[in-house]
Design a protein around this motif. Structure first.
Motif, mmCIF file in Angstrom:
data_model
loop_
_atom_site.group_PDB
_atom_site.id
_atom_site.type_symbol
_atom_site.label_atom_id
_atom_site.label_comp_id
_atom_site.label_asym_id
_atom_site.label_seq_id
_atom_site.Cartn_x
_atom_site.Cartn_y
_atom_site.Cartn_z
ATOM 1 N N ASP A 182 0.839 -1.196 0.000
ATOM 2 C CA ASP A 182 0.000 0.000 0.000
ATOM 3 C C ASP A 182 0.880 1.254 0.000
ATOM 4 O O ASP A 182 2.106 1.169 0.090
ATOM 5 N N PRO A 183 0.280 2.454 -0.140
ATOM 6 C CA PRO A 183 1.084 3.681 -0.219
ATOM 7 C C PRO A 183 1.972 3.926 0.994
ATOM 8 O O PRO A 183 2.996 4.603 0.886
ATOM 9 N N LEU B 72 1.228 3.707 -8.020
ATOM 10 C CA LEU B 72 0.808 4.283 -6.739
ATOM 11 C C LEU B 72 -0.707 4.410 -6.667
ATOM 12 O O LEU B 72 -1.322 4.123 -5.633
ATOM 13 N N GLU C 17 -3.807 4.770 2.771
ATOM 14 C CA GLU C 17 -4.202 4.332 1.436
ATOM 15 C C GLU C 17 -4.918 5.425 0.651
ATOM 16 O O GLU C 17 -4.670 5.625 -0.540
ATOM 17 N N GLY D 179 -2.324 8.134 -0.203
ATOM 18 C CA GLY D 179 -1.466 7.688 -1.299
ATOM 19 C C GLY D 179 -2.144 7.780 -2.647
ATOM 20 O O GLY D 179 -1.543 8.223 -3.642
ATOM 21 N N SER E 40 -2.197 1.051 -6.175
ATOM 22 C CA SER E 40 -1.941 0.655 -4.792
ATOM 23 C C SER E 40 -2.969 1.279 -3.855
ATOM 24 O O SER E 40 -3.531 0.599 -2.983
ATOM 25 N N GLY E 41 -3.227 2.574 -4.023
ATOM 26 C CA GLY E 41 -4.193 3.243 -3.166
ATOM 27 C C GLY E 41 -5.597 2.696 -3.330
ATOM 28 O O GLY E 41 -6.313 2.449 -2.345
#
Length: 418
Positions: free
Chosen positions: A35-36, A300, A113, A116, A303-304
């Protein structure tokens, strides 16, 4: 909401298929490990200390494999999630207090999260951070709707696609800026350089061993493998598949984490302004070109989006298991979005918020690990599938190391040396 009956009905374990069809729950849990918050901690580590803390990520990833396997096995063998088992064993006051700390961990996770994802949208499209946070929240609701309406298997497939995007996004830069083999080897030797490196290591540990993923994984495996306990042979086969599921998923997540640190060490060392994700992204663009910069920002964003969806799923699982309260999943997503939007709107430095959230997570780890260790070692609960001596010893050492590191972190923080 987390409709267990529906999830079970829609996500059969396919006991007669190959092991490939039994994989999936660990990949959802693995999203929590990329995760971020990991991005902030790993980039900061590589930019500030080069290869020094590679060993922290290697050790943390091995611990993650161990505990995620224990969590998944617990759900498969008992037919209950870790929060449900704890809810049955705690008194009402203890259960509520335990839920409070677990909820704080879940909120810290969600903060990282959403922030990010907002940073990623700002890097890609110059969207203001508060607006980006809102967009991430709405998009995560769409992902959770898939879980609600189509079942766990479809949700797993979406998460795996996002995991592939994350992997490409965060590792693409290594093709143009390969790390130093000698540096990597030196980074495998456990050591620190001052109190700041210990503080950062605790943040990296909190970003890598994720309490909410430990709570959730037991439910994911339980819901997916509903017929696991139909025969001893079926149960043994599912446990074997679960082991492979965890190893493959966490190896991938570990490679991404280590790759981020190596990219920062090889590209960002000595570059000013790389103590933030935005600064690190600008340095990556300057060193490796705009294409790699866009790919990184897309990773990114993925990921968020993925991790905030999994985080909301975990929070609902924790509440249901400990308090027996079924709060609608999408409503929970809306409520848990508020703290992140407030921080973004207040102008708090987003990278600082990410790293601080990971430190909070590191303190929640023992509360998840110690009960998990006790339950999976219980012969009355696990039967022949209880943890063996070697596994119990490895888990005990892991918990001891984590608790010790957090104790040092507390001392450094309150003594003013961090």
């Amino acid at each position: 909401m987390l409709d267990t009956a529906k999830t079970r009905g829609r996500a059969p374990s396919r006991a007669k298929g190959g092991l490939f069809f039994l994989l999936g729950p660990a990949f959802v849990a693995a999203i929590a490990y990329v995760d971020p918050g990991n991005v902030a901690a790993n980039l900061t580590s590589g930019a500030s200390y080069g290869y020094l803390l590679v060993w922290v990520l290697v050790a943390a990833n091995l611990m993650a494999m161990l505990v995620q396997y224990q969590s998944a096995k617990l759900g498969v063998v008992t037919g209950k999630s870790l929060p449900e088992l704890l809810g049955e064993r705690f008194s009402t006051p203890a259960r509520r207090l335990y839920w409070v700390q677990a909820e704080i961990v879940a909120m810290a996770t969600d903060l990282a999260e959403v922030v990010g994802g907002a940073i990623a949208l700002n890097l890609l499209f110059h969207v203001p951070l508060p607006v980006g946070g809102l967009i991430v929240g709405v998009a995560s609701m769409a992902l959770l709707t898939v879980q609600n309406r189509r079942g766990q298997r479809h949700f797993e497939s979406l998460i795996i696609v996002l995991l592939v995007i994350i992997t490409v996004g965060f590792l693409a830069g290594l093709v143009l800026s390969p790390p130093s083999p000698a540096g990597i080897l030196s980074g495998l030797v456990p050591r620190f350089e001052g109190s700041d490196s210990i503080l950062l290591a605790a943040g990296m540990l909190g970003a890598t061993v994720m309490p909410h993923a430990i709570y959730l994984h037991s439910q994911l495996s339980r819901d997916r493998h509903t017929d696991a306990r139909s025969t001893p042979q079926s149960l043994a086969r599912i446990i074997k598949a679960t082991r492979w599921d965890v190893v493959v998923a966490l190896l991938l997540a570990g490679a991404v984490n280590i790759g981020m640190l190596l990219l920062a060490a090889s590209t960002l060392g000595g570059v000013a302004g790389t103590d933030s994700i935005e600064g690190a992204h600008a340095a990556i663009v300057n060193s490796l070109g705009p294409v790699i910069g866009v790919v990184f920002a897309v990773g990114l964003l993925a990921s968020g989006l993925a991790s905030t969806s999994v985080g909301a799923y975990a929070g609902a699982s924790i509440m249901n298991g400990l308090l027996k309260v079924r709060f609608p999943l999408l409503a929970r997503r809306m409520v848990s979005l508020i703290p992140a939007l407030i921080l973004l709107g207040a102008g708090v430095d987003p990278t600082w918020a990410l790293i601080a959230s990971q430190i909070v997570l590191s303190f929640g780890i023992p509360f998840a690990l110690i009960p998990l260790l006790r339950l999976t070692a219980s012969k009355s609960l696990m039967g022949v599938h209880r943890d063996g001596v070697a596994l119990r010893l490895a888990a005990l050492v892991s918990v001891a190391l984590i608790v010790a590191l957090n104790a040092v972190l507390l001392w450094l923080t309150f003594s003013g040396r961090a």
